[in-house]
Design a protein around this motif. Sequence first.
Motif, PDB file in Angstrom:
ATOM      1  N   GLU A   6       0.808  -1.214   0.000  1.00 50.65           N
ATOM      2  CA  GLU A   6       0.000   0.000   0.000  1.00 50.65           C
ATOM      3  C   GLU A   6       0.847   1.273   0.000  1.00 50.65           C
ATOM      4  O   GLU A   6       0.328   2.360  -0.195  1.00 50.65           O
ATOM      5  CB  GLU A   6      -0.929   0.034   1.228  1.00 50.65           C
ATOM      6  N   MET A   7       2.167   1.136   0.224  1.00 48.60           N
ATOM      7  CA  MET A   7       3.039   2.302   0.288  1.00 48.60           C
ATOM      8  C   MET A   7       3.174   2.951  -1.090  1.00 48.60           C
ATOM      9  O   MET A   7       3.259   2.266  -2.101  1.00 48.60           O
ATOM     10  CB  MET A   7       4.416   1.904   0.813  1.00 48.60           C
ATOM     11  N   ARG A   8       3.181   4.279  -1.119  1.00 49.38           N
ATOM     12  CA  ARG A   8       3.274   5.015  -2.372  1.00 49.38           C
ATOM     13  C   ARG A   8       4.647   4.826  -3.013  1.00 49.38           C
ATOM     14  O   ARG A   8       5.664   4.848  -2.354  1.00 49.38           O
ATOM     15  CB  ARG A   8       3.043   6.508  -2.122  1.00 49.38           C
ATOM     16  N   ALA A   9       4.656   4.668  -4.323  1.00 47.19           N
ATOM     17  CA  ALA A   9       5.882   4.501  -5.095  1.00 47.19           C
ATOM     18  C   ALA A   9       6.353   5.864  -5.607  1.00 47.19           C
ATOM     19  O   ALA A   9       5.558   6.767  -5.832  1.00 47.19           O
ATOM     20  CB  ALA A   9       5.634   3.561  -6.265  1.00 47.19           C
ATOM     21  N   SER A  10       7.649   5.990  -5.787  1.00 45.65           N
ATOM     22  CA  SER A  10       8.230   7.239  -6.283  1.00 45.65           C
ATOM     23  C   SER A  10       8.510   7.147  -7.784  1.00 45.65           C
ATOM     24  O   SER A  10       8.400   6.075  -8.389  1.00 45.65           O
ATOM     25  CB  SER A  10       9.540   7.525  -5.544  1.00 45.65           C
ATOM     26  N   ASP A  11       8.908   8.272  -8.370  1.00 45.00           N
ATOM     27  CA  ASP A  11       9.306   8.281  -9.780  1.00 45.00           C
ATOM     28  C   ASP A  11      10.512   7.360  -9.997  1.00 45.00           C
ATOM     29  O   ASP A  11      10.603   6.672 -11.013  1.00 45.00           O
ATOM     30  CB  ASP A  11       9.656   9.691 -10.242  1.00 45.00           C
ATOM     31  N   ALA A  12      11.438   7.351  -9.030  1.00 48.05           N
ATOM     32  CA  ALA A  12      12.613   6.481  -9.148  1.00 48.05           C
ATOM     33  C   ALA A  12      12.189   5.015  -9.157  1.00 48.05           C
ATOM     34  O   ALA A  12      12.760   4.202  -9.893  1.00 48.05           O
ATOM     35  CB  ALA A  12      13.587   6.753  -7.999  1.00 48.05           C
ATOM     36  N   ASP A  13      11.186   4.661  -8.342  1.00 48.81           N
ATOM     37  CA  ASP A  13      10.671   3.283  -8.340  1.00 48.81           C
ATOM     38  C   ASP A  13      10.084   2.930  -9.701  1.00 48.81           C
ATOM     39  O   ASP A  13      10.314   1.848 -10.229  1.00 48.81           O
ATOM     40  CB  ASP A  13       9.592   3.107  -7.265  1.00 48.81           C
ATOM     41  N   ARG A  14       9.321   3.859 -10.290  1.00 50.37           N
ATOM     42  CA  ARG A  14       8.733   3.610 -11.606  1.00 50.37           C
ATOM     43  C   ARG A  14       9.825   3.464 -12.665  1.00 50.37           C
ATOM     44  O   ARG A  14       9.717   2.635 -13.567  1.00 50.37           O
ATOM     45  CB  ARG A  14       7.762   4.731 -11.974  1.00 50.37           C
ATOM     46  N   ASP A  15      10.889   4.263 -12.541  1.00 46.19           N
ATOM     47  CA  ASP A  15      11.998   4.156 -13.494  1.00 46.19           C
ATOM     48  C   ASP A  15      12.687   2.800 -13.386  1.00 46.19           C
ATOM     49  O   ASP A  15      13.094   2.221 -14.394  1.00 46.19           O
ATOM     50  CB  ASP A  15      13.020   5.268 -13.258  1.00 46.19           C
ATOM     51  N   ARG A  16      12.815   2.287 -12.166  1.00 46.79           N
ATOM     52  CA  ARG A  16      13.416   0.964 -11.985  1.00 46.79           C
ATOM     53  C   ARG A  16      12.566  -0.113 -12.660  1.00 46.79           C
ATOM     54  O   ARG A  16      13.088  -1.006 -13.328  1.00 46.79           O
ATOM     55  CB  ARG A  16      13.555   0.655 -10.498  1.00 46.79           C
ATOM     56  N   VAL A  17      11.254  -0.029 -12.487  1.00 52.68           N
ATOM     57  CA  VAL A  17      10.364  -1.012 -13.098  1.00 52.68           C
ATOM     58  C   VAL A  17      10.403  -0.884 -14.619  1.00 52.68           C
ATOM     59  O   VAL A  17      10.406  -1.892 -15.332  1.00 52.68           O
ATOM     60  CB  VAL A  17       8.920  -0.883 -12.552  1.00 52.68           C
ATOM     61  N   ALA A  18      10.456   0.332 -15.133  1.00 47.52           N
ATOM     62  CA  ALA A  18      10.554   0.525 -16.583  1.00 47.52           C
ATOM     63  C   ALA A  18      11.832  -0.127 -17.116  1.00 47.52           C
ATOM     64  O   ALA A  18      11.812  -0.765 -18.173  1.00 47.52           O
ATOM     65  CB  ALA A  18      10.532   2.015 -16.926  1.00 47.52           C
ATOM     66  N   ALA A  19      12.932  -0.002 -16.376  1.00 49.60           N
ATOM     67  CA  ALA A  19      14.187  -0.638 -16.789  1.00 49.60           C
ATOM     68  C   ALA A  19      14.051  -2.157 -16.789  1.00 49.60           C
ATOM     69  O   ALA A  19      14.554  -2.841 -17.683  1.00 49.60           O
ATOM     70  CB  ALA A  19      15.321  -0.202 -15.866  1.00 49.60           C
ATOM     71  N   ILE A  20      13.354  -2.681 -15.784  1.00 52.78           N
ATOM     72  CA  ILE A  20      13.129  -4.132 -15.723  1.00 52.78           C
ATOM     73  C   ILE A  20      12.315  -4.581 -16.929  1.00 52.78           C
ATOM     74  O   ILE A  20      12.649  -5.574 -17.581  1.00 52.78           O
ATOM     75  CB  ILE A  20      12.384  -4.505 -14.420  1.00 52.78           C
ATOM     76  N   LEU A  21      11.248  -3.850 -17.231  1.00 52.23           N
ATOM     77  CA  LEU A  21      10.398  -4.219 -18.367  1.00 52.23           C
ATOM     78  C   LEU A  21      11.171  -4.154 -19.679  1.00 52.23           C
ATOM     79  O   LEU A  21      11.019  -5.026 -20.541  1.00 52.23           O
ATOM     80  CB  LEU A  21       9.167  -3.320 -18.415  1.00 52.23           C
ATOM     81  N   ARG A  22      12.007  -3.130 -19.836  1.00 54.08           N
ATOM     82  CA  ARG A  22      12.826  -3.028 -21.058  1.00 54.08           C
ATOM     83  C   ARG A  22      13.764  -4.227 -21.174  1.00 54.08           C
ATOM     84  O   ARG A  22      13.924  -4.801 -22.254  1.00 54.08           O
ATOM     85  CB  ARG A  22      13.637  -1.728 -21.050  1.00 54.08           C
ATOM     86  N   GLU A  23      14.381  -4.604 -20.060  1.00 51.55           N
ATOM     87  CA  GLU A  23      15.312  -5.732 -20.077  1.00 51.55           C
ATOM     88  C   GLU A  23      14.597  -7.037 -20.441  1.00 51.55           C
ATOM     89  O   GLU A  23      15.080  -7.814 -21.259  1.00 51.55           O
ATOM     90  CB  GLU A  23      15.997  -5.869 -18.712  1.00 51.55           C
ATOM     91  N   HIS A  24      13.437  -7.274 -19.846  1.00 52.26           N
ATOM     92  CA  HIS A  24      12.699  -8.502 -20.149  1.00 52.26           C
ATOM     93  C   HIS A  24      12.154  -8.491 -21.582  1.00 52.26           C
ATOM     94  O   HIS A  24      12.030  -9.550 -22.197  1.00 52.26           O
ATOM     95  CB  HIS A  24      11.582  -8.725 -19.133  1.00 52.26           C
ATOM     96  N   THR A  25      11.859  -7.315 -22.111  1.00 51.90           N
ATOM     97  CA  THR A  25      11.445  -7.217 -23.517  1.00 51.90           C
ATOM     98  C   THR A  25      12.629  -7.563 -24.420  1.00 51.90           C
ATOM     99  O   THR A  25      12.485  -8.318 -25.383  1.00 51.90           O
ATOM    100  CB  THR A  25      10.924  -5.800 -23.834  1.00 51.90           C
ATOM    101  N   ALA A  26      13.802  -7.031 -24.075  1.00 55.67           N
ATOM    102  CA  ALA A  26      15.005  -7.311 -24.864  1.00 55.67           C
ATOM    103  C   ALA A  26      15.353  -8.797 -24.819  1.00 55.67           C
ATOM    104  O   ALA A  26      15.871  -9.352 -25.799  1.00 55.67           O
ATOM    105  CB  ALA A  26      16.173  -6.485 -24.347  1.00 55.67           C
ATOM    106  N   GLN A  27      15.050  -9.450 -23.703  1.00 54.32           N
ATOM    107  CA  GLN A  27      15.346 -10.878 -23.568  1.00 54.32           C
ATOM    108  C   GLN A  27      14.256 -11.757 -24.182  1.00 54.32           C
ATOM    109  O   GLN A  27      14.385 -12.974 -24.209  1.00 54.32           O
ATOM    110  CB  GLN A  27      15.547 -11.242 -22.096  1.00 54.32           C
ATOM    111  N   GLY A  28      13.172 -11.147 -24.651  1.00 55.76           N
ATOM    112  CA  GLY A  28      12.127 -11.895 -25.336  1.00 55.76           C
ATOM    113  C   GLY A  28      11.063 -12.484 -24.425  1.00 55.76           C
ATOM    114  O   GLY A  28      10.248 -13.288 -24.872  1.00 55.76           O
TER     115      GLY A  28
END
Length: 143
Positions: A6-28
Amino acid sequence: MANSPEMRASDADRDRVAAILREHTAQGRITMDEFNERLEQLYKSKTYGELARLTSDLPDVDLRHLPVKAGSSVPDKKGMHSGMAAAWSAWAAASGINWVIWLIVSITAGDLIYPWPLWVMGPWGVILLVSTVFGGNNQAKES
């Protein structure tokens, strides 16, 4: 203290998740369509729980221990968000190009013509100025 869902996420947290999603997209692991859908949801997310749901079907994802990449939305030393600095750079480049074109046309016409670049740089510059002054560094404003 552990982060609860329930804790609020920050912009830095969202950027980390975006990096994770990009990496998993690159890995297929996820397709571009899935990536785009998840990215759209990502920037609507407000809590750690919402962020965790976006990566729950992907391996080895721990949101608390991932570093923020250098080009993230963290303000630079001058306090300006990197996206805002890029917007000002684009404005300056477009304005400069328009003024050079205006100057060349004026010189070849033999007379100073109407300063039409003001209509390009004026409204755009006002919007950027208002965004810079009143927008602050918060990129995730509540709706």
